[in-house]
Design a protein around this motif. Sequence first.
Motif, PDB file in Angstrom:
ATOM      1  N   ILE A 579       0.394  -1.645   0.086  1.00  0.00           N
ATOM      2  CA  ILE A 579      -0.014   0.193   0.010  1.00  0.00           C
ATOM      3  C   ILE A 579       0.792   1.030  -0.137  1.00  0.00           C
ATOM      4  O   ILE A 579       1.891   1.424   0.853  1.00  0.00           O
ATOM      5  N   VAL A 580       0.995   2.046  -0.808  1.00  0.00           N
ATOM      6  CA  VAL A 580       1.905   3.282  -1.599  1.00  0.00           C
ATOM      7  C   VAL A 580       0.728   4.599  -0.944  1.00  0.00           C
ATOM      8  O   VAL A 580       1.258   6.184  -0.584  1.00  0.00           O
ATOM      9  N   GLU A 581      -0.273   4.986  -1.318  1.00  0.00           N
ATOM     10  CA  GLU A 581      -0.937   5.855  -1.044  1.00  0.00           C
ATOM     11  C   GLU A 581      -2.545   4.856   0.064  1.00  0.00           C
ATOM     12  O   GLU A 581      -3.004   4.121  -0.511  1.00  0.00           O
ATOM     13  N   MET A 582      -3.190   6.263   0.297  1.00  0.00           N
ATOM     14  CA  MET A 582      -4.704   5.646   0.869  1.00  0.00           C
ATOM     15  C   MET A 582      -5.693   7.124   1.426  1.00  0.00           C
ATOM     16  O   MET A 582      -4.883   7.867   1.892  1.00  0.00           O
ATOM     17  N   GLY A 583      -6.428   6.838   0.802  1.00  0.00           N
ATOM     18  CA  GLY A 583      -7.676   8.326   0.896  1.00  0.00           C
ATOM     19  C   GLY A 583      -9.036   8.387   0.465  1.00  0.00           C
ATOM     20  O   GLY A 583      -8.832   7.447  -0.879  1.00  0.00           O
ATOM     21  N   LEU A 588      -6.417  12.443  -2.614  1.00  0.00           N
ATOM     22  CA  LEU A 588      -5.348  11.781  -3.398  1.00  0.00           C
ATOM     23  C   LEU A 588      -5.582  11.930  -4.639  1.00  0.00           C
ATOM     24  O   LEU A 588      -3.563  12.706  -4.636  1.00  0.00           O
ATOM     25  N   LEU A 589      -5.563  13.331  -5.103  1.00  0.00           N
ATOM     26  CA  LEU A 589      -5.214  14.279  -6.227  1.00  0.00           C
ATOM     27  C   LEU A 589      -4.535  15.193  -6.011  1.00  0.00           C
ATOM     28  O   LEU A 589      -3.385  15.747  -6.161  1.00  0.00           O
ATOM     29  N   ALA A 590      -4.757  15.438  -4.069  1.00  0.00           N
ATOM     30  CA  ALA A 590      -4.000  16.687  -3.842  1.00  0.00           C
ATOM     31  C   ALA A 590      -2.832  16.064  -3.680  1.00  0.00           C
ATOM     32  O   ALA A 590      -1.892  17.309  -3.948  1.00  0.00           O
ATOM     33  N   ARG A 591      -2.656  15.004  -3.262  1.00  0.00           N
ATOM     34  CA  ARG A 591      -1.232  14.483  -3.152  1.00  0.00           C
ATOM     35  C   ARG A 591       0.112  14.674  -4.407  1.00  0.00           C
ATOM     36  O   ARG A 591       0.594  14.604  -4.343  1.00  0.00           O
ATOM     37  N   LYS A 592      -1.067  15.009  -5.328  1.00  0.00           N
ATOM     38  CA  LYS A 592      -0.009  14.512  -6.602  1.00  0.00           C
ATOM     39  C   LYS A 592       0.831  13.596  -6.796  1.00  0.00           C
ATOM     40  O   LYS A 592       2.088  13.613  -6.946  1.00  0.00           O
ATOM     41  N   GLY A 593      -0.014  12.128  -6.491  1.00  0.00           N
ATOM     42  CA  GLY A 593       1.138  11.492  -6.019  1.00  0.00           C
ATOM     43  C   GLY A 593       0.870  10.523  -7.257  1.00  0.00           C
ATOM     44  O   GLY A 593       0.515  10.519  -8.421  1.00  0.00           O
ATOM     45  N   TRP A 599      -4.794   9.270 -12.521  1.00  0.00           N
ATOM     46  CA  TRP A 599      -6.209  10.019 -12.535  1.00  0.00           C
ATOM     47  C   TRP A 599      -6.065  10.650 -14.413  1.00  0.00           C
ATOM     48  O   TRP A 599      -6.750  11.498 -15.089  1.00  0.00           O
ATOM     49  N   ASP A 600      -4.809  11.331 -14.445  1.00  0.00           N
ATOM     50  CA  ASP A 600      -4.532  12.313 -15.189  1.00  0.00           C
ATOM     51  C   ASP A 600      -4.161  11.930 -16.717  1.00  0.00           C
ATOM     52  O   ASP A 600      -4.442  12.393 -17.699  1.00  0.00           O
ATOM     53  N   ARG A 601      -3.556  11.066 -16.430  1.00  0.00           N
ATOM     54  CA  ARG A 601      -3.329  10.009 -17.676  1.00  0.00           C
ATOM     55  C   ARG A 601      -4.227   9.151 -18.106  1.00  0.00           C
ATOM     56  O   ARG A 601      -4.194   8.316 -19.243  1.00  0.00           O
ATOM     57  N   GLN A 602      -5.601   8.852 -17.371  1.00  0.00           N
ATOM     58  CA  GLN A 602      -6.299   7.569 -18.188  1.00  0.00           C
ATOM     59  C   GLN A 602      -6.793   8.381 -19.062  1.00  0.00           C
ATOM     60  O   GLN A 602      -7.157   9.297 -19.214  1.00  0.00           O
ATOM     61  N   SER A 603      -7.712   7.794 -20.124  1.00  0.00           N
ATOM     62  CA  SER A 603      -8.545   7.885 -21.217  1.00  0.00           C
ATOM     63  C   SER A 603      -9.895   7.404 -20.715  1.00  0.00           C
ATOM     64  O   SER A 603     -10.017   6.180 -21.004  1.00  0.00           O
ATOM     65  N   GLY A 604     -10.771   8.250 -20.641  1.00  0.00           N
ATOM     66  CA  GLY A 604     -12.139   8.198 -20.127  1.00  0.00           C
ATOM     67  C   GLY A 604     -12.342   7.337 -18.952  1.00  0.00           C
ATOM     68  O   GLY A 604     -13.103   6.669 -18.763  1.00  0.00           O
ATOM     69  N   GLY A 605     -11.576   7.966 -18.098  1.00  0.00           N
ATOM     70  CA  GLY A 605     -11.794   7.657 -16.755  1.00  0.00           C
ATOM     71  C   GLY A 605     -10.845   6.157 -16.630  1.00  0.00           C
ATOM     72  O   GLY A 605     -11.192   4.990 -15.798  1.00  0.00           O
ATOM     73  N   PHE A 606      -9.844   5.388 -17.359  1.00  0.00           N
ATOM     74  CA  PHE A 606      -9.945   4.146 -17.630  1.00  0.00           C
ATOM     75  C   PHE A 606      -8.018   3.866 -17.191  1.00  0.00           C
ATOM     76  O   PHE A 606      -7.491   4.665 -17.983  1.00  0.00           O
ATOM     77  N   LEU A 607      -7.710   3.501 -16.607  1.00  0.00           N
ATOM     78  CA  LEU A 607      -6.557   3.712 -16.451  1.00  0.00           C
ATOM     79  C   LEU A 607      -5.311   2.465 -17.437  1.00  0.00           C
ATOM     80  O   LEU A 607      -5.781   1.370 -17.095  1.00  0.00           O
ATOM     81  N   GLY A 608      -4.948   2.700 -18.465  1.00  0.00           N
ATOM     82  CA  GLY A 608      -4.805   2.267 -19.427  1.00  0.00           C
ATOM     83  C   GLY A 608      -3.154   1.243 -19.231  1.00  0.00           C
ATOM     84  O   GLY A 608      -2.664   0.849 -18.149  1.00  0.00           O
ATOM     85  N   ALA A 609      -2.783   0.523 -20.447  1.00  0.00           N
ATOM     86  CA  ALA A 609      -1.796   0.241 -20.370  1.00  0.00           C
ATOM     87  C   ALA A 609      -0.595   0.494 -20.591  1.00  0.00           C
ATOM     88  O   ALA A 609       1.046   0.815 -19.734  1.00  0.00           O
TER      89      ALA A 609
END
Length: 614
Positions: A579-583, A588-593, A599-609
Amino acid sequence: MKRAYRWFLGLIDPFAPADGAPPQALWPFVKWALSGSGPAIALTLAVTFTAGLSEIVAASFTGWIIDGTSAANPGFWLTFWPVILFGVIFFLIVRPILFAADAGVTSILIGPHLFPLVLSRLNRHTLGHSMRYFENDFAGRISQKALQTSRALTDVVTEVADVGVYSLAVFGGSLLLMASIDSRLLLIFVVWGALYIFALRYFIPRVKVRSAARAGARTQVTGQIVDTLSNVAAVKLFAHNAYEDRATLRELESFRAKALEFGELSSIFRMVLMTLGGMLPLFSILGALYLWTLGTATAGDIAMTAMVSTRLSQLTNRIGRVAISIYTNLGEIQDGIDTLAPAHEITDRPGAAETASGPGAITFEGIRFAYGGEMTALQNLDLTIRAGEKIGLVGASGAGKSTIVSLLLRLYDVEQGRILLDGIDIRDLTQEALRQQISVVRQETSMFNRSALDNIRYGLPDASDEEVFDAARRASAHDFILTLQDYRGRSGYAARLGERGVKLSGGQRQRIALARAILKDAPVLILDEATSALDSEVEAEIQEALEQVMQGKTVIAIAHRLSTIAQMDRIIVLDQGRIVEMGRHSDLLARKGLYSRFWDRQSGGFLGAQEAAE
């Protein structure tokens, strides 16, 4: 008569459980598989043995007739009435009843009861294996082994009784009959019996070894074909018909080679048996003729010797075939034991609670798990989930999300640490009690080739039709189910879904799986990519239903599409088993981790390859 018949059928309970796990040695396994059927088998052996002895009585009757005619006085009825009376009673009453009883015990008592007895025990043990067991083998191969082993053991019992014990009775009675005529005739039968036993002892172990090799090769063929047909969509999409055909031909060639080795040895064995079968009537009849010339044997003795030796000679070939069959079946049983009888990797502790209740608080304490290898899937995992709390698990592929769920469900046992459900170590609950507390909707949905109604009702077998319909509506499945129709014309909730739900789209399968989980209504709900196969419109419908279903439940949701878990109470971010982050989502967005990068890199809300590779 009906009471007697019910007693007769009641000698075996075809679904009685066995004590403990199946042993992995052949004869202890046979004892385990057949336990409880002893009275029925004993009756079968006794009836068959008596039927075999009737052959000796028939031969003695013939000798009696021949010897009686040589000393008979004129007058048919006066001279032969005892013979006629005995013949009527024995041949028209006693013998038919004996052979009817012999057929009845094998075809009514043994055959229809032993097969389900053995198969139900093997199936019960197989269902108790861990997921690792099923992941390391083919479902088709496992099921074939269970069927093959059950059939083989049933055939062994039937053949031993029907031919082995019957022949033993004929041979034993023949020895007594020959001894009553002259010890020299007895010697011929004894020497022949010794040669016959020697031939069996020499060939049968070799037949057994080659039979087991043939059975193993046949199973590999089945496994290859089942594997291909189970993934026929991939075969067609990659244009690999020829590739799969070659793979099947390789397995078939291996089977052919093993079958040839078995057939060659069997042919030699049959020739030896036929030679021995021809020796007995030849030498025994010649011996009886010789004794007759000496005046120590009668014409009736010659007839009895001829009948008995000829009958044994006829049995010789049958005994040979059955001996091969028995040891072939024993080889198949041993092959089945190797596959089916290994001890369960995950077992219930002695005294484990058979029921559980509670709001669904979950604690992971010091968990380390590596699937039995060196690559650690989870390490030093500590996590407490409050009852009614909703958490999301996020991480790249291989981060440990699905492993957490599998360990909670005890599909695998933790290698270090412990997991608590409402303060109880999950190993102190039976596996059934634990899993009754958890509803699961997985990315890879499990559909049975049963009706839509039965597939949903699987979540709660006692549910009414209306409860099933309500669960389907809440999962947005009701409308499309009403449009279903199978090849037999069954429609709506009665329509069969096909093997593994092949007739449904991915989204339809997941909606039925969700309806099943809704119907189960367990305190813990696990959503493993539960909406991944749904289009946005249907997902929105189900998301609203999920929010209602999740009320008051402990929820663990795994999602690559992060928008589906953004409203969770907590989000747990995993990386390489830790576990590296929790909240909460906003924190979690505010932590910039790591979560923020996902979240920033996903496309359409999907965690991609791309994230999975990082």
